[in-house]
Scaffold this active site. Sequence first.
Site: not given
Length: 419
Positions: A143, A231, A259
Amino acid sequence: MTNTNASLFERAQAVIPGGVNSPVRAFGSVGGTPYFVARAEGPFVFDVEGRRYIDYVQSYGPSILGHAHPAIISAIQDAAVRGTSYGAPTENEVLIAEEMTSRVAGMDKVRLVSSGTEATMSAIRLARGTTGRDKIIKFAGNYHGHSDSLLVAGGSGIAQQGLVGSEGVTAGAVADTVVAPYNVVPEVDEDVAVVCVEPIAANMGLVAPAAGFLEGLRDACDAAGALLMFDEVITGFRLCRGGAAEWFGVQPDIWCFGKVIGGGLPMGAFGASHEIMGNLAPLGGVYQAGTLSGNPLATAAGLAAMQHLTVEAYDQLSAIATRLADGMQAAFDAAGVAAVVPRIGPLVGLFFGATAPTDFDSAKVICDNGVYAKFFHGMLDRGITLAPGAYEAIFPSLAHTDAEIEETLVAVAEVAASL
Ligand SMILES: *Cc1c(COP(=O)(O)O)cnc(C)c1O
């Protein structure tokens, strides 16, 4: 009348699609009513009904120090009284960029954005602009946020809803996106601008890269003149000081973060060498911008978080994760429940199957078998929150102590016995 979870959820559904502002927060795949959080502290969240939970969602990663850490609160308070956004550069943007680049070998410069989605979306534009090529390769079950060209065969909430992609994404937007199975080095030809990968897949449960996979990607990209993008929105500054690139000893060309680096406030970043970042506006012709980018509250919170993320802190977080993962595995084994609790450093996953999956197809079979929903509710009934979806990772924080882990393991044993 005082709020209840049910009353708020009813009102939320009337004015917010599905009652949530991010689909992963909905209880669609596990059933029931979401708890509405009133406040949080350390390892705990408290819902509007006053119930306390040991929290393993931790905002899906950002709250690595635990909720409402005093250093982060005071950094935000100090920043807030000096103004919340200026539209001009600040010292803290320099400090956090210096902190990030000093931790990550080969990453000379970073650009701050406001989410992981923005980071990956911008990184892809930069890769295309740098190489003059259109095609990108991504892996099934990884994702990378919700920008159009990456919304294909995504993990996390997309997988949870059983979607292969998203309506509203044009065929043109994904025409240059090639999807490959995780853990197999794909053919990378000279039309490929960038290969995007979660160096540890953490949005289809937790799936480790197979031996040689990341090295193979590096070699394939080098041979084709393509760029490699890690990522690290989950792994970055959670796995260890330098993230997955340091952990595995494989250096990508472009890094994406999110995050953890915002300390619980909205922030993302992407970075690369001087040469590649030199293609970004205002130096080069790849345009990328943001009114709230490098926001003073976010950089203050992020810096405070990063200052606490020392080598010792990572050791401590790994120790907490190890106690949790080993304890859970032992509890499932004792109850005769077929489950695997994978752990990579401080990252923990959970699969209700006999063996750990290695790709999206094998992860889906397990994540969709229905056992997770029962486990989730058994734990929630005992005051322990996990993500309401089988595709997410488990996030212990530095605020989780032996006492919370013990309480968690007692609950796991009880719920396991009932499965
Ligand atoms: C969460 C996540 C994103 C998206 O970040 P947002 O801040 O939610 O936009 C991108 N990549 C990975 C690996 C993620 O886990």
